[in-house]
Design an enzyme around this catalytic site. Sequence first.
Site, PDB file in Angstrom:
ATOM      1  N   LYS A 218      21.421  46.452  29.665  1.00 50.41           N
ATOM      2  CA  LYS A 218      22.771  46.059  30.071  1.00 50.41           C
ATOM      3  C   LYS A 218      22.990  46.212  31.573  1.00 50.41           C
ATOM      4  CE  LYS A 218      26.937  45.065  30.458  1.00 50.41           C
ATOM      5  NZ  LYS A 218      27.366  43.666  30.428  1.00 50.41           N
ATOM      6  N   ASN A 222      23.426  43.175  34.706  1.00 44.99           N
ATOM      7  CA  ASN A 222      24.539  43.078  35.659  1.00 44.99           C
ATOM      8  C   ASN A 222      24.048  43.289  37.091  1.00 44.99           C
ATOM      9  OD1 ASN A 222      26.397  42.484  33.748  1.00 44.99           O
ATOM     10  ND2 ASN A 222      27.656  44.307  34.030  1.00 44.99           N
ATOM     11  N   ALA A 266      27.750  31.541  47.084  1.00 42.77           N
ATOM     12  CA  ALA A 266      28.181  32.437  48.159  1.00 42.77           C
ATOM     13  C   ALA A 266      29.698  32.353  48.285  1.00 42.77           C
ATOM     14  CB  ALA A 266      27.499  32.023  49.457  1.00 42.77           C
ATOM     15  N   GLY A 267      30.284  33.358  48.887  1.00 37.97           N
ATOM     16  CA  GLY A 267      31.734  33.372  49.077  1.00 37.97           C
ATOM     17  C   GLY A 267      32.204  34.769  49.416  1.00 37.97           C
ATOM     18  N   GLY A 271      33.712  40.885  42.409  1.00 37.03           N
ATOM     19  CA  GLY A 271      34.684  41.948  42.136  1.00 37.03           C
ATOM     20  C   GLY A 271      34.739  42.164  40.642  1.00 37.03           C
ATOM     21  N   CYS A 274      33.548  45.324  36.377  1.00 41.01           N
ATOM     22  CA  CYS A 274      32.180  45.639  35.945  1.00 41.01           C
ATOM     23  C   CYS A 274      31.126  45.664  37.044  1.00 41.01           C
ATOM     24  CB  CYS A 274      31.789  44.704  34.819  1.00 41.01           C
ATOM     25  SG  CYS A 274      32.750  45.111  33.336  1.00 41.01           S
ATOM     26  N   LYS A 277      31.244  48.654  39.643  1.00 40.55           N
ATOM     27  CA  LYS A 277      31.011  50.007  39.099  1.00 40.55           C
ATOM     28  C   LYS A 277      29.671  50.089  38.370  1.00 40.55           C
ATOM     29  CE  LYS A 277      32.540  49.508  34.497  1.00 40.55           C
ATOM     30  NZ  LYS A 277      31.584  49.531  33.439  1.00 40.55           N
ATOM     31  N   LYS A 334      38.233  36.525  39.317  1.00 45.91           N
ATOM     32  CA  LYS A 334      37.530  35.259  39.074  1.00 45.91           C
ATOM     33  C   LYS A 334      38.509  34.359  38.320  1.00 45.91           C
ATOM     34  CE  LYS A 334      34.770  34.996  35.421  1.00 45.91           C
ATOM     35  NZ  LYS A 334      33.746  35.231  34.392  1.00 45.91           N
TER      36      LYS A 334
HETATM   37  P1  NAD Z   1      39.352  48.291  29.548  1.00 46.38           P
HETATM   38  O1  NAD Z   1      39.538  49.269  30.644  1.00 46.38           O
HETATM   39  O2  NAD Z   1      40.045  46.976  29.599  1.00 46.38           O
HETATM   40  O3  NAD Z   1      39.785  48.962  28.159  1.00 46.38           O
HETATM   41  C1  NAD Z   1      39.327  50.178  27.714  1.00 46.38           C
HETATM   42  C2  NAD Z   1      40.334  50.685  26.670  1.00 46.38           C
HETATM   43  O4  NAD Z   1      39.854  51.916  26.112  1.00 46.38           O
HETATM   44  C3  NAD Z   1      41.721  51.006  27.253  1.00 46.38           C
HETATM   45  O5  NAD Z   1      42.700  50.253  26.573  1.00 46.38           O
HETATM   46  C4  NAD Z   1      41.886  52.525  27.012  1.00 46.38           C
HETATM   47  O6  NAD Z   1      43.211  52.906  26.736  1.00 46.38           O
HETATM   48  C5  NAD Z   1      40.980  52.723  25.814  1.00 46.38           C
HETATM   49  N1  NAD Z   1      40.563  54.106  25.605  1.00 46.38           N
HETATM   50  C6  NAD Z   1      40.130  55.012  26.523  1.00 46.38           C
HETATM   51  N2  NAD Z   1      39.831  56.180  25.925  1.00 46.38           N
HETATM   52  C7  NAD Z   1      40.058  56.008  24.604  1.00 46.38           C
HETATM   53  C8  NAD Z   1      39.908  56.851  23.463  1.00 46.38           C
HETATM   54  N3  NAD Z   1      39.455  58.084  23.578  1.00 46.38           N
HETATM   55  N4  NAD Z   1      40.247  56.351  22.258  1.00 46.38           N
HETATM   56  C9  NAD Z   1      40.714  55.091  22.127  1.00 46.38           C
HETATM   57  N5  NAD Z   1      40.872  54.247  23.166  1.00 46.38           N
HETATM   58  C10 NAD Z   1      40.535  54.693  24.396  1.00 46.38           C
HETATM   59  O7  NAD Z   1      37.787  48.106  29.372  1.00 46.38           O
HETATM   60  P2  NAD Z   1      36.911  46.790  29.151  1.00 46.38           P
HETATM   61  O8  NAD Z   1      36.960  45.922  30.351  1.00 46.38           O
HETATM   62  O9  NAD Z   1      37.191  46.216  27.812  1.00 46.38           O
HETATM   63  O10 NAD Z   1      35.467  47.472  29.134  1.00 46.38           O
HETATM   64  C11 NAD Z   1      35.081  48.359  28.106  1.00 46.38           C
HETATM   65  C12 NAD Z   1      33.614  48.661  28.282  1.00 46.38           C
HETATM   66  O11 NAD Z   1      32.848  47.464  28.103  1.00 46.38           O
HETATM   67  C13 NAD Z   1      33.221  49.170  29.661  1.00 46.38           C
HETATM   68  O12 NAD Z   1      32.158  50.063  29.529  1.00 46.38           O
HETATM   69  C14 NAD Z   1      32.763  47.922  30.388  1.00 46.38           C
HETATM   70  O13 NAD Z   1      31.855  48.203  31.422  1.00 46.38           O
HETATM   71  C15 NAD Z   1      32.084  47.169  29.279  1.00 46.38           C
HETATM   72  N6  NAD Z   1      32.062  45.711  29.433  1.00 46.38           N
HETATM   73  C16 NAD Z   1      33.172  45.072  29.865  1.00 46.38           C
HETATM   74  C17 NAD Z   1      33.156  43.675  29.972  1.00 46.38           C
HETATM   75  C18 NAD Z   1      34.342  42.912  30.496  1.00 46.38           C
HETATM   76  O14 NAD Z   1      34.207  41.719  30.712  1.00 46.38           O
HETATM   77  N7  NAD Z   1      35.486  43.521  30.718  1.00 46.38           N
HETATM   78  C19 NAD Z   1      32.012  42.972  29.582  1.00 46.38           C
HETATM   79  C20 NAD Z   1      30.893  43.671  29.120  1.00 46.38           C
HETATM   80  C21 NAD Z   1      30.935  45.061  29.039  1.00 46.38           C
HETATM   81  C1  UGA Z   2      29.946  39.996  34.298  1.00 47.31           C
HETATM   82  C2  UGA Z   2      28.682  39.429  33.611  1.00 47.31           C
HETATM   83  O1  UGA Z   2      28.538  38.052  33.963  1.00 47.31           O
HETATM   84  C3  UGA Z   2      28.776  39.576  32.093  1.00 47.31           C
HETATM   85  O2  UGA Z   2      27.578  39.111  31.480  1.00 47.31           O
HETATM   86  C4  UGA Z   2      28.990  41.057  31.766  1.00 47.31           C
HETATM   87  O3  UGA Z   2      29.138  41.244  30.374  1.00 47.31           O
HETATM   88  C5  UGA Z   2      30.233  41.553  32.475  1.00 47.31           C
HETATM   89  O4  UGA Z   2      30.103  41.353  33.908  1.00 47.31           O
HETATM   90  C6  UGA Z   2      30.447  43.027  32.280  1.00 47.31           C
HETATM   91  O5  UGA Z   2      29.517  43.764  32.071  1.00 47.31           O
HETATM   92  O6  UGA Z   2      31.615  43.379  32.363  1.00 47.31           O
HETATM   93  P1  UGA Z   2      32.442  39.139  34.658  1.00 47.31           P
HETATM   94  O7  UGA Z   2      32.570  40.343  35.544  1.00 47.31           O
HETATM   95  O8  UGA Z   2      33.487  38.881  33.647  1.00 47.31           O
HETATM   96  O9  UGA Z   2      31.049  39.220  33.842  1.00 47.31           O
HETATM   97  O10 UGA Z   2      32.361  37.843  35.557  1.00 47.31           O
HETATM   98  P2  UGA Z   2      31.216  37.031  36.324  1.00 47.31           P
HETATM   99  O11 UGA Z   2      31.370  35.614  35.989  1.00 47.31           O
HETATM  100  O12 UGA Z   2      29.888  37.631  36.157  1.00 47.31           O
HETATM  101  O13 UGA Z   2      31.686  37.223  37.836  1.00 47.31           O
HETATM  102  C7  UGA Z   2      31.692  38.504  38.461  1.00 47.31           C
HETATM  103  C8  UGA Z   2      32.105  38.360  39.914  1.00 47.31           C
HETATM  104  O14 UGA Z   2      31.069  37.695  40.655  1.00 47.31           O
HETATM  105  C9  UGA Z   2      33.371  37.534  40.136  1.00 47.31           C
HETATM  106  O15 UGA Z   2      34.137  38.130  41.143  1.00 47.31           O
HETATM  107  C10 UGA Z   2      32.836  36.183  40.566  1.00 47.31           C
HETATM  108  O16 UGA Z   2      33.760  35.460  41.338  1.00 47.31           O
HETATM  109  C11 UGA Z   2      31.627  36.608  41.385  1.00 47.31           C
HETATM  110  N1  UGA Z   2      30.574  35.564  41.495  1.00 47.31           N
HETATM  111  C12 UGA Z   2      29.957  35.084  40.376  1.00 47.31           C
HETATM  112  C13 UGA Z   2      30.180  35.135  42.751  1.00 47.31           C
HETATM  113  O17 UGA Z   2      30.723  35.584  43.784  1.00 47.31           O
HETATM  114  N2  UGA Z   2      29.173  34.197  42.852  1.00 47.31           N
HETATM  115  C14 UGA Z   2      28.542  33.710  41.754  1.00 47.31           C
HETATM  116  O18 UGA Z   2      27.612  32.875  41.914  1.00 47.31           O
HETATM  117  C15 UGA Z   2      28.940  34.157  40.481  1.00 47.31           C
END
Ligand code: NAD
Ligand code: UGA
Length: 448
Positions: A218, A222, A266-267, A271, A274, A277, A334
């Site tokens: 994972k 990323n 590029a740009g 942000g 994910c 961090k 995005k």
């Molecule tokens: P988020 O911050 O949107 O939501 C997390 C939720 O967990 C919050 O609503 C919070 O209140 C809840 N929470 C925290 N502690 C808790 C507890 N003890 N019991 C029950 N609920 C609790 O997070 P997210 O963006 O959905 O991401 C979740 C995880 O998945 C992260 O590890 C992230 O890195 C990963 N991830 C996120 C994405 C994405 O696109 N956002 C994609 C792939 C992986």
């Molecule tokens: C990213 C990964 O693409 C997912 O596969 C993953 O599950 C997720 O992180 C996660 O772990 O949370 P996401 O952050 O939703 O997904 O969005 P992306 O489409 O990957 O874009 C991330 C950032 O990169 C955005 O700010 C986007 O504007 C920027 N970006 C993306 C660029 O600047 N250039 C690119 O060519 C592509």
Amino acid sequence: MRDKTISVIGSGYVGVTTAAIAANAGYKVHLIDINPERIKVLKSGKSFFYEDGIDYLIKHAVDRGSLLPSTEYTGVKESDVIFSCVGTPDNPDGSSNLEYVFAAAETASGLLSKDAVYVQKSTVPVGTGEKVQKLLPKNAHYVSNPEFLREGTAVFDTLFFDRIVVGGSKPNSLEKVIEIYKTIEEHRDAIAKRAGIASVADEGQYIKTNLESAELIKVTANAFLALKISFANSIAKLADESGADVVDVMDAVGADKRIGRAFLNAGRGYGGGCFPKDVSGLIASASEHGVDMPIMVAATDVNESMPGYIASRAQEVLGGLSGKKVAVLGLAFKAGTSDARKSPGVKIANLLDKAGAEVFAYDPHANSEAKEELRSSVVISKSVLDAINGVEAVFVTTDWPEFNDLDFKKIASEMIGNLFFDAVNAFSPSHIQSAGLQYYGVGRGKND
Ligand code: NAD
Ligand code: UGA
């Protein structure tokens, strides 16, 4: 129906999407969160964030009683599979904050039924699973099943996944998790139709590994995507100095199948909740294992330089920013989401404001989520036309498709200046120039 009941802990972007889709595929799903505001919104049949198609799925499942949002963990007792989807933000030193991961496991631990499988979907550093397992009852079944969805296409990505990775030591537990995804696959066209999303015929892969490999897959995925973006931005800076156009360069470089065109845009840099961090978390976790990751440190440095690079260029072109009225279009990190976490558009608006400009910002879906990240003197506008009225320069900082359809002649006529900064390289320079605006991209030449 006991064997068809699951729990999802954490109702964020991942938890809501997973729960809503499983509930639409025939499972009874307990969706648990400690945040009562989020649960209240979900109970009313919608999501707290903007995401294509998700509200249709939530409403359908809540109305039929298959999606049960709750602040209580009691549903865990009757669940065969429990997905942990809580947040893993960064600590101030960049390492991963695992307090929510551990807290969720501790609370669920006493409620797990004998053969329940506890599945980690949150992104965690390699080695975390071993620590979580110690919080669960002896012989509890633990599986790492990282999530790869992107915000903006979360429903599509969950239904039409490239791969499902499951890692753990007990083959039966891996199969139990895979079975859920196979059920989702069986129903995916109907769910896509319900969500208003187009289907594709592609088949996803199932990949089984040990626990540590699944965790590392994972963060590696990323990190590699982030690396590609920072690489493209490094080349963009050289293109700016040398007269090349980075879009043409990456189109041709990416046409090599070994390289691929994706994530070479590029740009203003990456942000979101994910990439930033997860990259800093990888650096910290490698360091704990005595391994240096200079390549990821460099990727972070390049990324962090991009908003300032764009703001300084504007400062040069405008002859200083103090007192200049400017518009920033795009506050979501995005397109396709209301998420403004670590958003480059917000960073650019704040930098311009700090340098003395009068900033008018607008986003089609992220105005309210961006508010607390923006400096108080940045004005949030109600529309593009409100934002650009009487400004000297416009910055487009999110690649929302609706910005592409704008009437640039009208925009030019409402501005007092004619500078157009395309911080996402989303526009054709000649299209913008034909409206009477001066175009500046990132890596598209200093004097385009
Ligand atoms: P988020 O911050 O949107 O939501 C997390 C939720 O967990 C919050 O609503 C919070 O209140 C809840 N929470 C925290 N502690 C808790 C507890 N003890 N019991 C029950 N609920 C609790 O997070 P997210 O963006 O959905 O991401 C979740 C995880 O998945 C992260 O590890 C992230 O890195 C990963 N991830 C996120 C994405 C994405 O696109 N956002 C994609 C792939 C992986
Ligand atoms: C990213 C990964 O693409 C997912 O596969 C993953 O599950 C997720 O992180 C996660 O772990 O949370 P996401 O952050 O939703 O997904 O969005 P992306 O489409 O990957 O874009 C991330 C950032 O990169 C955005 O700010 C986007 O504007 C920027 N970006 C993306 C660029 O600047 N250039 C690119 O060519 C592509």
